[in-house]
Scaffold this motif. Structure first.
Motif, PDB file in Angstrom:
ATOM      1  N   CYS A  38     -28.678 -18.404  38.102  1.00  0.00           N
ATOM      2  CA  CYS A  38     -30.027 -18.784  37.671  1.00  0.00           C
ATOM      3  C   CYS A  38     -30.188 -18.799  36.151  1.00  0.00           C
ATOM      4  O   CYS A  38     -30.831 -19.693  35.611  1.00  0.00           O
ATOM      5  CB  CYS A  38     -31.060 -17.850  38.287  1.00  0.00           C
ATOM      6  N   ASP A  39     -29.607 -17.825  35.496  1.00  0.00           N
ATOM      7  CA  ASP A  39     -29.744 -17.729  34.044  1.00  0.00           C
ATOM      8  C   ASP A  39     -29.093 -18.912  33.327  1.00  0.00           C
ATOM      9  O   ASP A  39     -29.439 -19.229  32.206  1.00  0.00           O
ATOM     10  CB  ASP A  39     -29.140 -16.415  33.560  1.00  0.00           C
ATOM     11  N   ARG A  40     -28.179 -19.596  34.005  1.00  0.00           N
ATOM     12  CA  ARG A  40     -27.489 -20.753  33.426  1.00  0.00           C
ATOM     13  C   ARG A  40     -28.015 -22.084  33.956  1.00  0.00           C
ATOM     14  O   ARG A  40     -27.472 -23.133  33.657  1.00  0.00           O
ATOM     15  CB  ARG A  40     -25.987 -20.673  33.729  1.00  0.00           C
ATOM     16  N   CYS A  41     -29.082 -22.032  34.744  1.00  0.00           N
ATOM     17  CA  CYS A  41     -29.591 -23.231  35.414  1.00  0.00           C
ATOM     18  C   CYS A  41     -30.774 -23.841  34.674  1.00  0.00           C
ATOM     19  O   CYS A  41     -31.640 -23.127  34.171  1.00  0.00           O
ATOM     20  CB  CYS A  41     -30.004 -22.860  36.842  1.00  0.00           C
ATOM     21  N   MET A  42     -30.814 -25.157  34.658  1.00  0.00           N
ATOM     22  CA  MET A  42     -31.924 -25.871  34.024  1.00  0.00           C
ATOM     23  C   MET A  42     -33.247 -25.608  34.740  1.00  0.00           C
ATOM     24  O   MET A  42     -34.307 -25.765  34.156  1.00  0.00           O
ATOM     25  CB  MET A  42     -31.644 -27.372  34.005  1.00  0.00           C
ATOM     26  N   ASN A  43     -33.201 -25.226  35.998  1.00  0.00           N
ATOM     27  CA  ASN A  43     -34.406 -25.007  36.790  1.00  0.00           C
ATOM     28  C   ASN A  43     -34.926 -23.577  36.730  1.00  0.00           C
ATOM     29  O   ASN A  43     -35.894 -23.249  37.412  1.00  0.00           O
ATOM     30  CB  ASN A  43     -34.135 -25.354  38.259  1.00  0.00           C
ATOM     31  N   PHE A  92     -28.902 -25.871  41.831  1.00  0.00           N
ATOM     32  CA  PHE A  92     -28.299 -25.435  40.567  1.00  0.00           C
ATOM     33  C   PHE A  92     -27.882 -26.637  39.734  1.00  0.00           C
ATOM     34  O   PHE A  92     -27.219 -27.553  40.203  1.00  0.00           O
ATOM     35  CB  PHE A  92     -27.074 -24.564  40.832  1.00  0.00           C
ATOM     36  N   LYS A  93     -28.317 -26.628  38.487  1.00  0.00           N
ATOM     37  CA  LYS A  93     -27.957 -27.665  37.547  1.00  0.00           C
ATOM     38  C   LYS A  93     -27.667 -26.976  36.222  1.00  0.00           C
ATOM     39  O   LYS A  93     -28.571 -26.475  35.564  1.00  0.00           O
ATOM     40  CB  LYS A  93     -29.091 -28.680  37.402  1.00  0.00           C
ATOM     41  N   SER A  94     -26.408 -26.954  35.849  1.00  0.00           N
ATOM     42  CA  SER A  94     -25.971 -26.185  34.682  1.00  0.00           C
ATOM     43  C   SER A  94     -26.589 -26.707  33.384  1.00  0.00           C
ATOM     44  O   SER A  94     -26.684 -27.916  33.168  1.00  0.00           O
ATOM     45  CB  SER A  94     -24.457 -26.235  34.575  1.00  0.00           C
ATOM     46  N   ARG A  95     -27.003 -25.759  32.554  1.00  0.00           N
ATOM     47  CA  ARG A  95     -27.481 -26.110  31.208  1.00  0.00           C
ATOM     48  C   ARG A  95     -26.325 -26.230  30.238  1.00  0.00           C
ATOM     49  O   ARG A  95     -26.486 -26.735  29.146  1.00  0.00           O
ATOM     50  CB  ARG A  95     -28.409 -25.017  30.677  1.00  0.00           C
TER      51      ARG A  95
END
Length: 70
Positions: free
Chosen positions: A18-23, A63-66
């Motif tokens: 979650c901490d690395r996700c765009m959402n 999940f969508k990586s930032r």
């Protein structure tokens, strides 16, 4: 789905995905987890969003990586 045994498991999952996700700021999956985790009638829906393999919660379907891929 992300049925976490305790806050430590919850936080570990957040840091891993979650901490690395765009959402992460407005995540509908996390909100559903918070509101319906103890309601077994939501199990099927929650399992679709955060699948499990044995006792391990896998990456969220949204999940969508930032992070940039290099």
């Amino acid at each position: 789905m992300g049925r976490f045994a305790n806050a430590t498991e919850d936080e570990a999952y957040w840091e891993k995905y979650c901490d690395r996700c765009m959402n992460s700021l407005l995540c509908p999956v996390w909100e559903l987890h918070l509101y319906h985790d103890s309601d077994r009638s939501w199990t099927e829906v929650l399992n679709c969003l955060i699948p499990r393999s044995g006792t391990v919660n896998k990456k969220c379907k949204l999940f969508k990586s930032r992070e940039r891929k290099t």
